[in-house]
Enzyme design. Structure first.
Site, mmCIF file in Angstrom:
data_model
loop_
_atom_site.group_PDB
_atom_site.id
_atom_site.type_symbol
_atom_site.label_atom_id
_atom_site.label_comp_id
_atom_site.label_asym_id
_atom_site.label_seq_id
_atom_site.Cartn_x
_atom_site.Cartn_y
_atom_site.Cartn_z
ATOM 1 N N GLN B 143 -74.505 -70.812 29.255
ATOM 2 C CA GLN B 143 -74.351 -71.084 30.677
ATOM 3 C C GLN B 143 -72.954 -70.744 31.143
ATOM 4 O O GLN B 143 -71.980 -71.151 30.515
ATOM 5 C CB GLN B 143 -74.645 -72.565 30.883
ATOM 6 N N GLY B 144 -72.829 -69.989 32.219
ATOM 7 C CA GLY B 144 -71.519 -69.606 32.740
ATOM 8 C C GLY B 144 -71.271 -70.140 34.133
ATOM 9 O O GLY B 144 -71.188 -69.369 35.089
ATOM 10 N N TYR B 145 -71.202 -71.452 34.242
ATOM 11 C CA TYR B 145 -70.895 -72.068 35.538
ATOM 12 C C TYR B 145 -69.427 -72.496 35.606
ATOM 13 O O TYR B 145 -68.677 -72.020 36.426
ATOM 14 C CB TYR B 145 -71.781 -73.294 35.781
ATOM 15 N N SER B 146 -69.045 -73.435 34.716
ATOM 16 C CA SER B 146 -67.713 -74.037 34.831
ATOM 17 C C SER B 146 -66.605 -73.025 34.615
ATOM 18 O O SER B 146 -66.736 -72.093 33.817
ATOM 19 C CB SER B 146 -67.553 -75.164 33.806
ATOM 20 N N SER B 178 -71.575 -74.454 26.199
ATOM 21 C CA SER B 178 -72.111 -75.150 25.026
ATOM 22 C C SER B 178 -73.186 -74.299 24.368
ATOM 23 O O SER B 178 -73.684 -73.344 24.970
ATOM 24 C CB SER B 178 -72.684 -76.507 25.437
ATOM 25 N N GLU B 262 -86.443 -79.382 35.677
ATOM 26 C CA GLU B 262 -87.034 -80.489 34.968
ATOM 27 C C GLU B 262 -87.184 -79.971 33.540
ATOM 28 O O GLU B 262 -87.870 -79.002 33.315
ATOM 29 C CB GLU B 262 -88.375 -80.688 35.644
ATOM 30 N N ASN B 392 -70.378 -88.193 35.981
ATOM 31 C CA ASN B 392 -71.087 -89.338 36.538
ATOM 32 C C ASN B 392 -70.647 -89.634 37.969
ATOM 33 O O ASN B 392 -71.416 -90.191 38.754
ATOM 34 C CB ASN B 392 -70.920 -90.544 35.615
#
Lengths: 365, 413
Positions: B143-146, B178, B262, B392
């Site tokens: 995943q390449g978001y952050s 990750s 989901e 959170n």
């Protein structure tokens, strides 16, 4: 063993009817405060019992009840909790459960139709929850029961008492008429004005034996668990109400030129309340489904419900007071009713901590 | 143990599926490892054990059997290698595999996200090209978001994408990737429309994640001692324009769809992992006498109650999906529940172990110079659970917005 978690259309309808009846109670806040320590909302009680049949939901249809299951009753309890009702509904449901769980057909046929119809107000006094065991004696004239029980829910107005007493043969369940000779019902001034409590002094009060020995212990367990569930369900409804009115208030109250609900301190605090309330709703739905399925895991689920839901209620009411600010601390605002109900819900039939200890015992921790 | 009443058809489906699993799974597969021990994306102290298990011959055999039967992602359309199963049917597959102690074979948690992006925003050509490659294990995604300057504020990504001919050329830095080991593809957000408003300048791209494509990765060592995340340097990395999903400038919408993914079947079985983890700690507490200490005993029950809330909510979600009712609002609080449960359980574990919890396993017990045991690992790794997958604080903001409808916080655009 399979369970169903989503409410049926009939259950939704029953709950909606309860909400309609109770909306009047919410509109005339605060209800029944001034009428005295042993008063309650009699008009509402009649409607719940007669129009809705709430007192008879768990009573078999052959005995004047609805022959329903706990999920049928749950919606009514959630709504009663939200409206902070002052009626002997739970006490009467528990008395009926005491008779049903005793398995005594004569007593069931004699008294359940009246309890189901709300023609009689019932209550229970369990050993441990309400003080030491009463003493039972048998003579030619029949059984009598003596002793004192404390903090009996709506005890001062109860027509029918289901009590546990110890005789020469061990523990047994008895029915005692509230108005019979030898019964002194003393209303006590409660901190929570929506749940009347009384001390009952019995002195050789004439009693009807329902069952004894292991059956009496099983009946006590069954009433205790249902009581825990009912208080947890009412607490869940109350917690949801606290969250709802606080969200509403945070959406209209302005400070520093901003609605207070736009401040992160308020938003995140309410998000935490939401998390606990959602958990409470899930716990209640699951516990009720287990009961309906006759699953023995209900024993643990009832204690989980008591522990989680009353604590969620306390937190929701506490945070509602804080977020309402000074207004939330006034007598006129409804939120202190909920705060006090959270306290009585915790104290009655085993505190949250005691129920956690019970869970540890049941699971052999 | 009570089970949800899903109706006759699904119970027949369950029985047939269970028979098939018993008949088809290689004997001994359940004994290779505890396939359900890791309850979060971090394997932590179990990392080597997990790697070994996934490389075992029995797992490989099982993988081939499931692949031949289109049972890797059976809820995907038949046209892309699935079986058109309902979410409930796939959840039943997860439940039955758990019950038999055998693994479901999946392609990492990022595969679910990229599949959502493709199925909701991809063209038919993109779906039939990319999804079967995931199933066959040819493409494994991270995943390449952050980014270093864009964590919770995801839309603020700075990585740039520039079109050159029939390719998009990407330059920038991603971080907190990750499950990066073994990945050859990354789905990412990059800024392509510099002059547009914040949420309209982003594009969603599937990037070949290889050194030969000017991608450099550097593992990040975590406070647990392990390195299960990495940072990624993209220095003119190229992807065909075919790999742009959902059009230029529409990346934010595509990314949002993946965040709502989901994880099919996961909610149904994830509580089982939390339950068995709890029972492992309870066994330890009973063994060393801590369970008799009233305060620890009460905290144990509190943790147990949390696992049961997760069970109830997982079952409720399944009940709703199977009867076509909208998911309950408690889905929004699930992340808060499990991550805070985990942190509390980690604290409790240290108190149960006592002063010995200060001492790590003996030198040389494992390959890592900072080996920790299962409970030390939980104690440390659970600090990450309240941060990753949306902190959170962000989760609370989402609840305040979506579930409670509170007035929005003032934002800079």
């Amino acid at each position: 063993m399979t369970i169903t978690l989503t409410p049926s259309p009939e259950q939704d309808e029953l709950r909606a009817t309860a909400r309609r009846i109770l909306s009047k109670s919410l509109a005339s806040w605060p209800n029944g405060v001034v009428e005295g320590v042993d008063a309650f909302d009699e008009d509402l009680w009649r409607q719940l019992a007669e129009s809705l049949g709430a007192t008879g939901i768990l009573v078999p249809a052959s005995l004047g009840g609805f022959g329903g299951t706990l999920p049928d009753l749950t919606g009514v309890l959630l709504e009663c909790g939200a409206a902070a009702t002052r009626t002997p509904l739970v006490a009467t449901v528990l008395a009926a459960e005491g008779i049903i769980a005793s398995g005594n057909d004569d007593a069931a046929q004699a008294r359940l139709p009246e309890l189901a119809a709300g023609a009689l107000i019932g209550t229970v006094a369990l050993p441990e929850s309400h003080g030491p065991f009463l003493r039972a004696e048998n003579s030619d004239a029949g059984w009598t029961v003596s002793g004192t029980t404390q903090q009996v829910l709506f005890g001062a107005r109860a027509d029918l008492l289901v009590v546990w007493a110890r005789g020469s043969d061990g523990p047994a369940v008895f029915m005692v008429d509230g108005t019979s000779a030898g019964v002194t019902r003393t209303p006590l001034p409660p901190i929570d004005l929506s749940r009347n409590i009384a001390r009952l002094d019995l002195e050789s009060a004439s009693a009807t034996l329902l069952c004894s020995g292991a059956a009496a212990e099983a009946a006590a367990r069954s009433v205790f668990e249902l009581a825990a569930f009912c208080l947890a369900a009412e607490s869940t409804g109350g917690a949801q109400r606290c969250l709802d009115i606080t969200v509403e208030y945070a959406g209209v109250r302005e400070q520093f030129g901003r609605l207070i609900g736009a401040f992160q301190a308020i938003r995140h605090r309410l998000a935490d309340v939401f998390t606990e309330v959602e958990a409470a709703k899930s716990v209640i739905a699951y516990a009720a489904a287990l009961h309906a399925a006759g699953d023995p895991d209900f024993s643990i689920a009832a204690s989980i419900a008591k522990s989680h839901c009353v604590e969620a209620f306390h937190r929701a009411a506490n945070d509602a007071i804080q977020i309402h600010g000074g207004v939330g601390f006034t007598w006129e605002h409804e939120v202190h009713w909920h705060f006090k109900r959270a306290h009585s819900a915790n104290m009655l039939f085993g505190t949250a901590t005691q129920h956690r200890d019970r869970i540890a015992d049941l699971l052999d921790f | 143990m009570a089970r949800l009443d899903l109706g006759t058809d699904l119970e027949e489906f369950r029985a047939e599926l269970s028979d098939w699993l018993v008949a088809s799974a290689p004997p001994g597969l359940a004994d290779v490892t505890d396939w359900y021990r890791d309850v979060t994306i971090l394997a932590g102290s179990n990392r080597q054990g997990r790697l070994d298990a996934y490389q075992s011959a029995l797992y490989r055999e099982w993988e081939a059997i499931l692949m031949n039967n289109a049972m890797i992602y059976p809820h995907w359309p038949e046209s892309v290698g699935g079986r058109d199963w309902s979410t409930t049917q796939t959840a039943i597959l997860s439940e039955e595999c758990f019950r038999l102690g055998i693994p479901r074979v999946r392609r990492g948690f990022s595969a679910d996200l990229v599949a959502t992006a493709l199925l909701t925003h991809g063209t038919a050509d993109q779906q039939t090209y990319f999804l079967p490659r995931i199933i066959r294990g040819e493409d494994r995604y991270c995943q390449g978001y952050s980014e270093p300057n864009s964590g919770s504020d995801l839309a603020a990504v700075e990585t740039k994408g520039v079109v050159e001919g029939n390719e998009i050329v990407i330059t920038g830095q991603k971080v907190w990737t990750s499950e990066f080991e073994g990945c050859n593809m990354m789905f990412l957000l990059c800024a392509t429309e510099q002059d547009k408003p914040k949420h309209k300048r982003l594009t969603f791209v599937l990037l070949p994640f290889e050194e030969s494509n000017n991608v450099t990765i550097r593992p990040i060592r975590q406070m647990t001692g392990g390195a299960e995340f990495c940072e990624d340097f993209l220095d003119g990395a190229r992807a065909p324009l075919f790999n742009v999903i959902g059009a230029f400038g529409n990346g934010w919408q595509v990314a949002l769809s993946t965040l709502d993914t989901e994880r099919t079947g996961e909610a149904v079985v994830s509580y089982l992992g939390f339950e068995s983890q709890f029972y492992r700690l309870l066994a330890l507490a009973k063994e060393n006498g801590a369970a008799r200490e009233p305060r620890l005993r009460d905290r144990l029950v509190q943790s147990y109650i949390r696992t049961q809330v997760m069970r109830y909510q997982g079952q409720d979600t399944l009940a709703r999906i199977s009867s076509g009712i909208a998911p309950a609002q408690h889905c929004l609080s699930a992340k808060l529940l499990w991550s805070e449960h985990h942190a509390a359980l980690g604290n409790l574990a240290m108190d149960i172990v006592g002063p010995d919890s200060m001492v790590r396993p003996p030198w040389g017990a494992g390959p890592d110079p900072y080996d920790v045991d299962e409970w030390q690992d939980l104690f440390l790794a659970s600090r990450g659970g309240t941060i990753y997958a949306g902190t959170n604080e962000i989760q609370r903001t989402i609840i305040a917005d979506r579930a409670l409808g509170l007035p929005r916080e003032p934002r800079q655009s």
